[in-house]
Design a protein around this motif. Structure first.
Motif, PDB file in Angstrom:
ATOM      1  N   LEU A 102       0.823  -1.203   0.000  1.00  0.00           N
ATOM      2  CA  LEU A 102       0.000   0.000   0.000  1.00  0.00           C
ATOM      3  C   LEU A 102       0.861   1.258   0.000  1.00  0.00           C
ATOM      4  N   VAL A 103       1.764   1.356   0.953  1.00  0.00           N
ATOM      5  CA  VAL A 103       2.576   2.578   1.046  1.00  0.00           C
ATOM      6  C   VAL A 103       3.555   2.674  -0.123  1.00  0.00           C
ATOM      7  N   GLY A 104       4.005   1.527  -0.650  1.00  0.00           N
ATOM      8  CA  GLY A 104       4.893   1.566  -1.807  1.00  0.00           C
ATOM      9  C   GLY A 104       4.199   2.137  -3.029  1.00  0.00           C
ATOM     10  N   ALA A 105       2.943   1.725  -3.252  1.00  0.00           N
ATOM     11  CA  ALA A 105       2.184   2.245  -4.383  1.00  0.00           C
ATOM     12  C   ALA A 105       1.873   3.733  -4.204  1.00  0.00           C
ATOM     13  N   LEU A 106       1.567   4.132  -2.992  1.00  0.00           N
ATOM     14  CA  LEU A 106       1.298   5.549  -2.723  1.00  0.00           C
ATOM     15  C   LEU A 106       2.556   6.392  -2.907  1.00  0.00           C
ATOM     16  N   ALA A 107       3.693   5.846  -2.472  1.00  0.00           N
ATOM     17  CA  ALA A 107       4.949   6.582  -2.618  1.00  0.00           C
ATOM     18  C   ALA A 107       5.314   6.769  -4.091  1.00  0.00           C
ATOM     19  N   ALA A 108       4.902   5.818  -4.931  1.00  0.00           N
ATOM     20  CA  ALA A 108       5.194   5.907  -6.362  1.00  0.00           C
ATOM     21  C   ALA A 108       4.187   6.784  -7.097  1.00  0.00           C
ATOM     22  N   GLY A 109       3.243   7.369  -6.366  1.00  0.00           N
ATOM     23  CA  GLY A 109       2.256   8.245  -6.986  1.00  0.00           C
ATOM     24  C   GLY A 109       1.020   7.537  -7.473  1.00  0.00           C
ATOM     25  N   ALA A 153      -6.362  -1.799  -3.564  1.00  0.00           N
ATOM     26  CA  ALA A 153      -6.733  -3.067  -4.220  1.00  0.00           C
ATOM     27  C   ALA A 153      -5.566  -4.041  -4.200  1.00  0.00           C
ATOM     28  N   GLY A 154      -4.361  -3.545  -4.491  1.00  0.00           N
ATOM     29  CA  GLY A 154      -3.185  -4.416  -4.443  1.00  0.00           C
ATOM     30  C   GLY A 154      -2.949  -4.970  -3.051  1.00  0.00           C
ATOM     31  N   ALA A 155      -3.093  -4.119  -2.040  1.00  0.00           N
ATOM     32  CA  ALA A 155      -2.926  -4.563  -0.657  1.00  0.00           C
ATOM     33  C   ALA A 155      -3.988  -5.585  -0.276  1.00  0.00           C
ATOM     34  N   PHE A 156      -5.203  -5.378  -0.769  1.00  0.00           N
ATOM     35  CA  PHE A 156      -6.297  -6.308  -0.454  1.00  0.00           C
ATOM     36  C   PHE A 156      -6.018  -7.695  -1.014  1.00  0.00           C
ATOM     37  N   PHE A 157      -5.582  -7.759  -2.273  1.00  0.00           N
ATOM     38  CA  PHE A 157      -5.336  -9.060  -2.896  1.00  0.00           C
ATOM     39  C   PHE A 157      -4.205  -9.798  -2.192  1.00  0.00           C
ATOM     40  N   LEU A 158      -3.211  -9.066  -1.717  1.00  0.00           N
ATOM     41  CA  LEU A 158      -2.137  -9.715  -0.978  1.00  0.00           C
ATOM     42  C   LEU A 158      -2.631 -10.263   0.361  1.00  0.00           C
ATOM     43  N   VAL A 204      -0.682  -0.439 -10.629  1.00  0.00           N
ATOM     44  CA  VAL A 204      -1.314  -1.404 -11.536  1.00  0.00           C
ATOM     45  C   VAL A 204      -0.387  -2.574 -11.857  1.00  0.00           C
ATOM     46  N   PRO A 205       0.919  -2.357 -12.084  1.00  0.00           N
ATOM     47  CA  PRO A 205       1.795  -3.505 -12.351  1.00  0.00           C
ATOM     48  C   PRO A 205       1.769  -4.563 -11.246  1.00  0.00           C
ATOM     49  N   VAL A 206       1.560  -4.147 -10.003  1.00  0.00           N
ATOM     50  CA  VAL A 206       1.478  -5.109  -8.905  1.00  0.00           C
ATOM     51  C   VAL A 206       0.277  -6.025  -9.092  1.00  0.00           C
ATOM     52  N   LEU A 207      -0.841  -5.453  -9.535  1.00  0.00           N
ATOM     53  CA  LEU A 207      -2.042  -6.253  -9.758  1.00  0.00           C
ATOM     54  C   LEU A 207      -1.848  -7.201 -10.940  1.00  0.00           C
ATOM     55  N   VAL A 208      -1.215  -6.701 -12.001  1.00  0.00           N
ATOM     56  CA  VAL A 208      -0.991  -7.546 -13.176  1.00  0.00           C
ATOM     57  C   VAL A 208      -0.034  -8.689 -12.841  1.00  0.00           C
ATOM     58  N   ALA A 209       0.919  -8.410 -11.955  1.00  0.00           N
ATOM     59  CA  ALA A 209       1.894  -9.438 -11.583  1.00  0.00           C
ATOM     60  C   ALA A 209       1.238 -10.640 -10.922  1.00  0.00           C
ATOM     61  N   ALA A 210       0.009 -10.458 -10.410  1.00  0.00           N
ATOM     62  CA  ALA A 210      -0.708 -11.585  -9.813  1.00  0.00           C
ATOM     63  C   ALA A 210      -1.024 -12.665 -10.842  1.00  0.00           C
TER      64      ALA A 210
END
Length: 268
Positions: free
Chosen positions: A70-77, A85-90, A216-222
């Motif tokens: 979550l914080v990584g995605a926010l830090a990247a803008g 959503a990425g944090a939820f799926f994890l 978004v890349p984190v979600l696609v990586a799933a």
């Protein structure tokens, strides 16, 4: 009998494990992992979250991988909804842990909502490693309590330290979160399939990073997991087909009727 049945699917070396040994092992896991909350506090503060927001994530979410994502995605803008959503799926994996632990621990109904907060990777591993239900309960409780307290304490200290030193990127502390996450993940990749999934996920995430919005890349990586499973299925199907052809060719080459008919056809 019920306890023996509940533990029929667990892996252990047998015998009764002393409570002191269970507590020692559980504390070792809780302290070792709990200290990495400092890295999360630093990373969260560096991504722009306030001190109350950072502490609330550790208090309420309490699953390191989801928090770092979550914080990584926010830090990247990234968009807050995409990051969430990425944090939820994890974090969904914890629900499957709960299904197994509910049978294993058999806690009273009144306690289950509180115990659910501690259903994470570390508590699940410690509980499943125990030979008896009593040991599993002790391991789960000690791991969960020590890790929860230390994680939240080090989160607070990390966030306060990040605010005190100012720009975390100038100190290189923005890389602390990903580094800790990789350190926690690497020992879990024990099979070829798990390493393949991790490798494909990295390729997808890094490859799509320049062309897709942050998060978004984190979600696609799933998609790495189903891709690897599909590739394994194709390979096994091909191996079976190759093996069947080899067996048929072997049978044909040793067919008595074919050997007998050969000379007769030549004579005619």
């Amino acid at each position: 009998m019920a306890e023996q049945t509940a533990f029929a699917g667990t892996h252990h070396t047998g015998g009764v494990k002393p409570d002191r040994a269970v507590v020692r092992d559980a504390l070792a896991v809780g302290v070792a992992v709990g200290l990495s909350g400092f890295a999360f506090g630093v990373t969260s503060a560096g991504s722009g979250l306030s001190l109350p927001q950072t502490c609330a994530l550790s208090l309420l979410v309490f699953t390191g991988a989801s928090q770092f994502a979550l914080v990584g995605a926010l830090a990247a803008g990234g968009n807050p909804f995409t990051a969430a959503a990425g944090a939820f799926f994890l974090g969904v994996r914890n629900a499957f842990y709960g299904l197994r632990l509910s049978q294993l621990l058999a806690l009273p109904r009144a306690v289950r909502p509180f115990a659910a907060q501690w259903v994470i990777d570390e508590t699940t591993v410690v509980a499943l490693a125990q030979p008896t239900r009593r040991a599993a309960r002790i391991g789960f409780t000690v791991t969960g309590l020590s890790l929860y307290l230390l994680w939240n304490l080090t989160t607070l200290l990390g966030a306060l330290g990040a605010e005190a030193i100012g720009d975390t990127e100038a100190w290189g502390l923005d890389a602390a979160g990903p580094a800790v996450f990789l350190a926690l993940l690497a020992p879990m990749l024990k099979t070829t399939r798990e390493r393949a999934v991790a490798g494909v996920a990295v390729l997808l995430g890094l490859g799509l990073l320049p062309v897709l919005p942050a998060g978004v890349p984190v979600l696609v990586a799933a998609a790495a997991a189903p891709l690897v499973l599909w590739a394994e299925g194709r390979r096994k199907t091909g191996d079976r087909a190759t093996g069947d052809r080899a067996v048929n060719d072997s049978h044909d080459s040793h067919d008595p009727q074919r050997d007998q008919s050969g000379p007769q056809e030549e004579d005619r």
